[in-house]
Write a protein that holds these residues in place. Structure first.
Motif, mmCIF file in Angstrom:
data_model
loop_
_atom_site.group_PDB
_atom_site.id
_atom_site.type_symbol
_atom_site.label_atom_id
_atom_site.label_comp_id
_atom_site.label_asym_id
_atom_site.label_seq_id
_atom_site.Cartn_x
_atom_site.Cartn_y
_atom_site.Cartn_z
ATOM 1 N N LEU A 225 0.908 -1.446 0.279
ATOM 2 C CA LEU A 225 0.378 -0.077 0.038
ATOM 3 C C LEU A 225 0.681 1.370 -0.165
ATOM 4 C CD1 LEU A 225 -3.295 -0.105 1.869
ATOM 5 C CD2 LEU A 225 -3.189 -0.836 -0.452
ATOM 6 N N ALA A 226 1.981 1.738 0.364
ATOM 7 C CA ALA A 226 3.040 2.417 0.685
ATOM 8 C C ALA A 226 3.171 2.297 -0.858
ATOM 9 C CB ALA A 226 4.348 1.927 1.115
ATOM 10 N N LEU A 229 0.609 4.183 -2.707
ATOM 11 C CA LEU A 229 0.233 5.748 -2.087
ATOM 12 C C LEU A 229 1.696 6.148 -3.208
ATOM 13 C CD1 LEU A 229 -0.476 7.570 -0.992
ATOM 14 C CD2 LEU A 229 1.379 7.542 1.213
ATOM 15 N N TRP B 191 -6.795 4.689 13.450
ATOM 16 C CA TRP B 191 -7.886 5.132 12.433
ATOM 17 C C TRP B 191 -6.931 5.766 11.326
ATOM 18 C CZ3 TRP B 191 -12.561 7.859 12.155
ATOM 19 C CH2 TRP B 191 -13.665 7.023 13.086
ATOM 20 N N ALA B 192 -5.975 5.742 11.350
ATOM 21 C CA ALA B 192 -4.690 6.967 10.599
ATOM 22 C C ALA B 192 -4.995 6.367 9.216
ATOM 23 C CB ALA B 192 -2.941 6.768 11.790
ATOM 24 N N SER B 193 -4.432 7.147 8.118
ATOM 25 C CA SER B 193 -4.260 7.330 6.711
ATOM 26 C C SER B 193 -3.338 8.411 6.364
ATOM 27 C CB SER B 193 -5.726 7.529 5.371
ATOM 28 O OG SER B 193 -5.966 9.428 5.850
ATOM 29 N N PRO B 194 -2.664 7.929 4.823
ATOM 30 C CA PRO B 194 -1.811 8.851 4.792
ATOM 31 C C PRO B 194 -2.385 10.563 4.695
ATOM 32 C CG PRO B 194 -1.554 7.064 3.250
ATOM 33 C CD PRO B 194 -2.623 7.276 4.802
ATOM 34 N N LEU B 195 -3.656 11.048 4.327
ATOM 35 C CA LEU B 195 -4.169 12.280 4.748
ATOM 36 C C LEU B 195 -3.767 12.909 6.129
ATOM 37 C CD1 LEU B 195 -4.283 14.669 2.745
ATOM 38 C CD2 LEU B 195 -6.905 13.643 3.018
ATOM 39 N N THR B 223 -3.200 0.811 6.580
ATOM 40 C CA THR B 223 -2.864 1.613 6.085
ATOM 41 C C THR B 223 -1.375 1.811 6.389
ATOM 42 O OG1 THR B 223 -3.475 2.891 6.842
ATOM 43 C CG2 THR B 223 -4.700 2.593 4.914
ATOM 44 N N ALA B 226 1.844 2.522 4.644
ATOM 45 C CA ALA B 226 1.390 3.903 3.437
ATOM 46 C C ALA B 226 1.724 5.554 5.039
ATOM 47 C CB ALA B 226 0.552 4.133 3.126
#
Lengths: 322, 322
Positions: A225-226, A229, B191-195, B223, B226
């Protein structure tokens, strides 16, 4: 993250990946049920089976039966792969959406080990296949460069080598009057890192800025997934992936070591970043749980076990957080 | 990727994460062996145990025994956590490197559910703890903001809320004359996402450009790496992680659904991007395989199953790829 696409297209490969690799026999009706459920999630492309020698891949012995039994939903492409003309002969007799493709490996050594042909011979063979596709009226819409990010035989792959492969495939397509809808760059043996994705995609992009690129990534070493991304950050909007992370090496499959990137994890990440997929994540998670029950062992997908965030995002909860 | 750090520091939490969550009993000598092996990989911080009530966490009943049996390697910090003063009383009697920390949750509701104290009460309690640390000569070097990227009770967390928490903790540290070596932002419930990482880190960075930030990430929804990648792109050079991906929810642990990000996968990604860790990846993979054998079920780490790329990178292979 300004180059992020607004929307991505996902080619679901879970059924084909899973049915060919899972040790178990899987009932034909379960295969059909899984493909049909995937098509209800908003996915528009579902790769159902491969037409290969059942002596080599016993799990695909019922490929024609699966293909014929699926109740097709309008607007969804039910795809398949074939590895040779004999496979294509079987494939085109089914109701699946069969297309031809061009392919080449960025590693000459991998090509020889995999198909007994070096890159020059592969191009000759491709011409023969293109003749067959034309004769049978099979549309050709994509090309793939395998081992584009590294190879167990040749090691690191120079981005320029990948660029040269793309050039050869585009030239071939051009010679047959074919416009490719997408060119896939495949991390066939799980070498890609975010930096390598950036370099390879960058090298191809620099030469053909408008060529629609697609990535076929495996999660062999955890960076799947990285890698996706970084591709998103470069505006890539087309990915292959596999529901529940189905697939990978048959001997390590239950450990979840080497399958494709997981579709619902990719969809989760995309949605959290404001990127549309057209897919109902919770419905897709239900598909992942269905196939985990069918195969009878834990599958590597994460969000299928962790759950989506939908149930926490009530208006009340959102208010409390402000 | 120009803001990538040249080198990152990893705080290994696998032993503590694993021993407290694995259903198994794990022999004290196996715990010791695992901690000692990790310290041979180049890791400079290994969190070995937690000093908690053994009635609540049976796997930590032998925490003192483990702490005393480890043959410490010079230059490595063997750390531990304690949740209250009683735990600290036990901890400081062992040879481990015990430090105090400040903590706060970005979600007031999470805080109440977790500790029966709201954020205002938590700050009062922190002052009391800081008095204790000073009295006992326990150094205080870090602060942590929990649920910094989202919360199952409050939903999304505004980056400004995290910034306010950091401000409160820095003010408290300042009142006690403490300079924090790092401030951890923790994705406590996955909960983290890249954004979201970009937004939260960005909000904190904007206010305190030179504050050393550390990320504590879970891989609940796939994620994890990521999220780490985005942090690397923003120059974050300090991460918590867990060998083999040990940890997570005890009820879903065997499915690998919710542990910390996996140390050797993070190290693999870092090395592939030219970022130093000081860690021998192959030695770390051996540790992951050791603990998988000890716990007796597949662990979620990927590169431990897929293998490193070291064996493919002979000079000959590199030449062939050029």
């Amino acid at each position: 993250m300004s180059d992020l696409p607004k929307r991505i297209r996902i080619h679901e490969e879970g059924p084909r990946e899973g049915f060919q690799i899972e040790p178990g026999p899987i009932a034909t009706e379960d295969k059909v049920r899984f493909c049909e459920a995937l098509a209800e999630t908003g996915l528009t492309e579902v790769q159902c089976v491969s037409f290969v020698d059942p002596r080599r891949v016993p799990g695909m012995a019922d490929a024609v039966d699966v293909a014929q039994a699926i109740q097709q939903k309008p607007g969804v492409h039910y795809t398949a792969i074939a590895l040779n003309l004999k496979g294509y002969e079987r494939a085109v007799q089914t109701p699946l959406h069969i297309t031809g493709g061009l392919q080449m490996s960025a590693s000459n050594t991998f090509s020889i080990h995999n198909t007994n042909k070096d890159n020059a011979e592969t191009l000759v063979e491709q011409r023969r296949q293109l003749g067959f596709f034309r004769e049978r009226g099979i549309p050709v819409d994509s090309a793939i460069v395998m081992t584009a990010f590294g190879c167990n035989f040749e090691g690191a792959i120079a981005p320029e080598t990948v660029r040269d492969c793309v050039a050869a495939l585009l030239e071939l397509a051009d010679a047959f009057g074919i416009t490719l809808e997408r060119v896939r760059l495949a991390d066939t043996v799980g070498w890609a890192s975010p930096l390598q994705v950036q370099r390879v995609v960058g090298a191809v992009r620099e030469r053909w800025p408008d060529l629609p690129l697609s990535l076929h990534l495996h999660d062999t070493r955890g960076t799947g997934l990285a890698n996706a991304l970084v591709a998103l950050q470069m505006g890539i909007a087309d990915f292959d992936s596999s529901c529940a992370g189905l697939g990978g090496c048959p001997f390590a499959g239950h450990k979840g070591a080497a399958g494709n990137i997981c579709t619902e994890d990719l969809v989760f990440m995309a949605h959290e970043m404001g990127i549309e997929t057209g897919i109902d994540l919770d419905a897709l998670i239900e598909c992942a749980r269905m196939i985990e029950t069918i195969v009878g062992h834990p599958l590597p997908g994460k969000v299928m076990h962790g759950g989506s965030l939908t149930r926490y995002r009530t208006p009340v909860a959102a208010g409390a957080a402000a």
